[in-house]
Design a protein around this motif. Sequence first.
Motif, PDB file in Angstrom:
ATOM      1  N   LYS A   1      39.940  46.814  43.197  1.00  0.00           N
ATOM      2  CA  LYS A   1      40.423  45.126  43.939  1.00  0.00           C
ATOM      3  C   LYS A   1      40.345  44.109  42.511  1.00  0.00           C
TER       4      LYS A   1
ATOM      5  N   PRO B   1      41.957  40.498  42.032  1.00  0.00           N
ATOM      6  CA  PRO B   1      41.374  39.783  43.843  1.00  0.00           C
ATOM      7  C   PRO B   1      42.285  39.068  43.878  1.00  0.00           C
ATOM      8  N   ASN B   2      42.692  38.072  43.217  1.00  0.00           N
ATOM      9  CA  ASN B   2      44.026  36.998  43.427  1.00  0.00           C
ATOM     10  C   ASN B   2      44.693  36.601  42.952  1.00  0.00           C
TER      11      ASN B   2
ATOM     12  N   LYS C   1      28.198  48.747  38.077  1.00  0.00           N
ATOM     13  CA  LYS C   1      29.630  47.908  39.053  1.00  0.00           C
ATOM     14  C   LYS C   1      31.218  48.007  39.740  1.00  0.00           C
TER      15      LYS C   1
ATOM     16  N   LYS D   1      31.783  47.083  42.460  1.00  0.00           N
ATOM     17  CA  LYS D   1      32.142  45.614  42.788  1.00  0.00           C
ATOM     18  C   LYS D   1      33.398  45.330  42.581  1.00  0.00           C
TER      19      LYS D   1
ATOM     20  N   ASN E   1      35.425  46.222  45.342  1.00  0.00           N
ATOM     21  CA  ASN E   1      35.686  45.270  46.079  1.00  0.00           C
ATOM     22  C   ASN E   1      35.954  44.295  45.502  1.00  0.00           C
TER      23      ASN E   1
ATOM     24  N   THR F   1      34.587  42.016  43.698  1.00  0.00           N
ATOM     25  CA  THR F   1      33.593  41.422  43.380  1.00  0.00           C
ATOM     26  C   THR F   1      33.458  41.128  42.226  1.00  0.00           C
ATOM     27  N   HIS F   2      33.378  41.876  40.965  1.00  0.00           N
ATOM     28  CA  HIS F   2      33.232  41.413  39.537  1.00  0.00           C
ATOM     29  C   HIS F   2      33.427  40.322  39.373  1.00  0.00           C
TER      30      HIS F   2
ATOM     31  N   SER G   1      32.750  37.859  39.236  1.00  0.00           N
ATOM     32  CA  SER G   1      31.139  37.294  38.907  1.00  0.00           C
ATOM     33  C   SER G   1      30.273  37.826  38.241  1.00  0.00           C
TER      34      SER G   1
END
Length: 644
Positions: free
Chosen positions: A288, A291-292, A316, A319, A322, A324-325, A327
């Motif tokens: 992903k 993701p946005n 990572k 991340k 899913n 969330t990377h 961050s």
Amino acid sequence: MLRSNCCISIRPCTAKQPSFHRLHHSISSSLSSGRITLHGGDGSVSSSRLRDLVFVVNPQGANGRTAKEWKKLLPYLRTRLGKDCNIKESLTSGPSHAIDITREAIRDGADAVIAVGGDGTLHEVVNGFFWEGKPVGNLNGEANHSAALGLIPLGTGSDFARTFGWKNDPCEAVERIAKGVRSRVDVGVINHEESDLHYFINVADVHLSAKAGFYASKYKKFGSLCYVIGALQAFMGHHNRDMRIKVKNSQKSLLHQSEQVNGGEWEIYPQVTALCVGNAKYFGGGMKITPNAVPGNGNLEVVVLQDFKWYDFILKLHKLYNGTHLSVNNVSSRSVQSIEIEEISESGSVYVQSDGEHLGFLPRKFQPTHTKILFKVNSSCLIINLTLEAKQTTMVSSSLSFHSIAAATVNPIYAVRSTFRRNSRQYFSTGVSCRGQSPPTNEPQTTTSKGGGEPENVLLKIAWYGSELLGIAASAFRSPASPPPPTTTEQDYEIPVDCSGRAVRVAVVDSIKHDFKRSYFVTGDLTPAVYEEKCEFADPAGSFKGLARFKRNCTNFGSLIEKSNMKLMKWENFEEKGVGHWKFSCVMSFPWKPILSATGYTEYYFDMESGKICRHVEHWNVPKIALFKQLLRPSRGLMGTTQN
Ligand SMILES: Nc1ncnc2c1ncn2[C@@H]1O[C@H](COP(=O)(O)OP(=O)(O)OP(=O)(O)O)[C@@H](O)[C@H]1O
């Protein structure tokens, strides 16, 4: 590595970007009635006709699985849609053929062109919607007619479909097409000096990820494992590169939660590992990455990974899967309408890909062209309606540029005047109206394929395949002086049978216990006589059939291990299976000597006829992430265990 002076600035967008709404035009009435009403110039209703759907099938997609699935799907497709539509099938004969098929279909007045295959096929079909920077129109001169784009995802990765939550399930895709709900999506355009405009619908990216994609495409025969092999190969000789980027109409830094005030000026991004431009969210078989990204909001999401080392990817990876990377340190994200990219050192070695297709290398000079085009997409079945809205704003720069193409107006796509020409050379034998030719069965013959799975599942698969691959590699490098895998008299062991010829259960269980004592996990020392030859071996990450492969995997795993200890803690008997609860620990032979330690259990299912083991299902009690962490944690190599 060359670094040069840099400035970082972003200019706010001044150009008017049409606002986007996701449109849901229900066309189910058109589909269910099977008729398209044709309006005369005076607005009078003149006649109606069936919709013309052209299915562009890549028989080589997913290593040939697409052809098999398509063959099974076609009868169902005809039953489901044939009453209302002319169904045309066109098989591609090689790379880029889908582009030509699509162009010709649209020129002939097709109502929809539906890509059947993976992201590569979708990519080609999308590019077939354009010709010399403009949307292809039908030759009948119908101002209001524009073809729609559809998708039956049947590829290896099928990443675009994941953004919409669609699985590689062809029957579901047919249902979506039958429902006919549409909404719009944007399409990105890439300008590249000395070449035509290039369009992408999913994710375009440069450098490491693009290089990995390039290599992955050579290993598609290994299924989703191709992405692991591609990534491993891409790491070889990889260098992060300093890049210059210029974005336009960026609104907000997603990472810093701040409004950008500058735009259109060059910014330096040192040590870029990968730069990804997402119209949709996923690439690389389920990562992903952007993701946005929202495929219909008129913007592209740019995610930049900087100064990543190989171990960062291991640490990572979950991340990235899913989403969330963002961050993570050294990862930045922003929403843009266009971006130009330049490699400062001009090494010419920075790979570029779009929708998983290799495009070449980051060029030194580009001439971006901004084209505004309207795409409406069916949000549930991905029928994209394409209408030319405006075109050609030229700017010159020395970079690669990605634009999101968008426009505000919507054309009613089913107010068509044309009749579909039926003499196209490219439609193969089944390219005829299916009306009244429904096959006797209404039941779909397709099987649901893997795809669109949970990120964690993908991670597990990668771990599974990765360890298998690592084991094979390690065994290949094993010194000839190393002792060969232990040979045992168990090879010749014959299992006692009862009067009906079935293996005696207690003897089978004894053999299993004996195999545990011989640490079969790492030695591959199993008693073949108690296993069905085609026994299925499974764990949560995947499964395969065949004792030989399992034995080989165990032996190869053993070659990565210095010391190990395996103990059967408890055995449970059930009617159709036995369950062995075990404890396993080992010291890996990596330089940092990590210690793996876990408990778990294995289910042994017995074949009712032969009494032998027909399924061997492993469960690990330790979370996968914990195992991963164990693998990365250095030890002093001290462990009082049995020598392997
Ligand atoms: N008849 C054909 N023979 C060989 N290659 C083809 C043929 N038709 C199309 N191709 C090429 O096959 C490539 C891959 O196709 P596709 O994307 O459908 O499957 P995939 O790679 O398995 O799936 P994904 O891209 O989702 O991982 C495309 O780049 C396309 O150019």
